[in-house]
Design a protein around this motif. Sequence first.
Motif, PDB file in Angstrom:
ATOM      1  N   UNK A 174      31.929  89.986  52.293  1.00 48.93           N
ATOM      2  CA  UNK A 174      33.273  89.005  52.794  1.00 48.93           C
ATOM      3  C   UNK A 174      33.955  89.699  53.863  1.00 48.93           C
ATOM      4  N   UNK A 175      33.748  89.465  55.104  1.00 47.53           N
ATOM      5  CA  UNK A 175      34.402  90.154  56.340  1.00 47.53           C
ATOM      6  C   UNK A 175      35.734  89.383  56.910  1.00 47.53           C
ATOM      7  N   UNK A 176      35.858  88.265  56.315  1.00 43.63           N
ATOM      8  CA  UNK A 176      36.958  87.383  56.838  1.00 43.63           C
ATOM      9  C   UNK A 176      38.417  87.476  56.314  1.00 43.63           C
ATOM     10  N   UNK A 177      38.704  88.521  56.471  1.00 42.34           N
ATOM     11  CA  UNK A 177      40.269  89.138  56.128  1.00 42.34           C
ATOM     12  C   UNK A 177      41.009  90.089  56.740  1.00 42.34           C
ATOM     13  N   UNK A 178      42.146  90.211  56.826  1.00 43.76           N
ATOM     14  CA  UNK A 178      42.889  91.248  57.554  1.00 43.76           C
ATOM     15  C   UNK A 178      43.788  91.937  56.625  1.00 43.76           C
ATOM     16  N   UNK A 179      44.304  93.166  56.995  1.00 50.30           N
ATOM     17  CA  UNK A 179      45.125  94.024  56.077  1.00 50.30           C
ATOM     18  C   UNK A 179      46.501  94.248  56.859  1.00 50.30           C
ATOM     19  N   UNK A 180      47.418  94.117  56.139  1.00 50.24           N
ATOM     20  CA  UNK A 180      48.845  94.391  56.670  1.00 50.24           C
ATOM     21  C   UNK A 180      49.411  95.650  55.996  1.00 50.24           C
ATOM     22  N   UNK A 181      49.841  96.469  56.958  1.00 49.77           N
ATOM     23  CA  UNK A 181      50.729  97.724  56.493  1.00 49.77           C
ATOM     24  C   UNK A 181      52.043  96.974  56.316  1.00 49.77           C
ATOM     25  N   UNK A 182      52.721  97.646  55.322  1.00 52.71           N
ATOM     26  CA  UNK A 182      53.855  96.861  54.847  1.00 52.71           C
ATOM     27  C   UNK A 182      54.806  97.921  53.807  1.00 52.71           C
ATOM     28  N   UNK A 183      55.821  97.767  53.803  1.00 57.27           N
ATOM     29  CA  UNK A 183      56.772  98.482  52.977  1.00 57.27           C
ATOM     30  C   UNK A 183      57.726  97.618  52.159  1.00 57.27           C
ATOM     31  N   UNK A 184      57.566  97.535  50.784  1.00 61.02           N
ATOM     32  CA  UNK A 184      57.862  96.656  49.763  1.00 61.02           C
ATOM     33  C   UNK A 184      59.100  96.996  49.109  1.00 61.02           C
ATOM     34  N   UNK A 185      60.377  97.036  50.016  1.00 64.96           N
ATOM     35  CA  UNK A 185      61.362  97.328  49.893  1.00 64.96           C
ATOM     36  C   UNK A 185      62.410  96.487  50.677  1.00 64.96           C
ATOM     37  N   UNK A 186      63.608  95.974  50.142  1.00 61.41           N
ATOM     38  CA  UNK A 186      64.396  94.731  50.833  1.00 61.41           C
ATOM     39  C   UNK A 186      65.852  94.943  50.604  1.00 61.41           C
TER      40      UNK A 186
END
Length: 348
Positions: A174-186
């Motif tokens: 399955x190729x239909x996806x994207x990846x998000x860089x992120x930092x999980x602090x708020x």
Amino acid sequence: MLNKNYFKNHKKKNKVFIIAEAGSNHCGSLKKAFKLVDIAKKAGADAIKFQSYFADEIATKNIKYNQIKSKFKKYEKNLHSFYKKFQLPKTFNQKIYNYCKKKKIIFMTSIFGEMSLRLTKNINPVFKIASFESNYFELFEEIIKTKKHIIISTGCSTEREIKLIKNFFSKKKYKNYSIMHCGSSYPLDYSDANLKYIHRLKQIFNNNIIGYSDHTLGISSCLAAATLGAKIIEKHITISKKDNSPDSFFSSDYNELAHLISGIREIEKSIGIEKKIISKSIKEMRGGQRSYFSLGNYKKGTRIKKKMFIALRPKVKNAIGVENFFNILGKKLKKDISINDPLLNKCL
């Protein structure tokens, strides 16, 4: 409706797909939810994203394990009660979708389990997966059946865990996806944003679109991410930073979002491609370069020596390039040349 090629085509056009994240800033009010749609549309976002979840699919009711110890404990003491308080009412999803359709902005939601998948699968063109669910492969398997695009944030993931995501989808073909860089602090501290990791994600997922989901204050991190090649940018939005919502204090209001989007659109135009381009406007300015002009009257057959010519503006059409100075020394003139005339190619 987004088809499977939408993000691929967006990338080819060098466009950043901008998602305005409503989060919990609707505060359980449909009127506020509509207002958030209006803000996103007016600011120029491509999509607005809500969070479709049920407390029962996201947190345990076991008081022994679900106590909140972070700054968010001021809203509720345990996770289940917290999510119950801020979940998007079930009936809002279709109503918000209809309103987005009317306003001509893409409706999206994050889903957190099979209950929210079933609720939104007919209206959700793209499924967003939050960082805390980035290893929830059981859910991914169900989403794959919809054949829709999946956007996965990786704010809590180690690189090993990120590679497991790639391995999972590779096995499923399955190729239909994207990846998000992120930092999980708020909010996320700027020093923890680590935006250069976007380049590393491009290496790991060389055929997938890489984006950035932002939790820092302000807009500078998003602008930097766009410059570094993020093709999806997600930013939390709010009607007012003073709203009594867990997300409002680190979200962007209309003015901030509008500045962010206009900045990204300017970056798109200026970032270009990995190839030197001399545009029409730049070509016109090349006249500001130099040509060699004669310091005297010289006859045909005269050998060129230093101090016979001087490099001056402008660059004359068909003139010898000044970069060729050392190549023309000692050569004979094929034509007479008068003082102040340019040294043309036909003279040698």
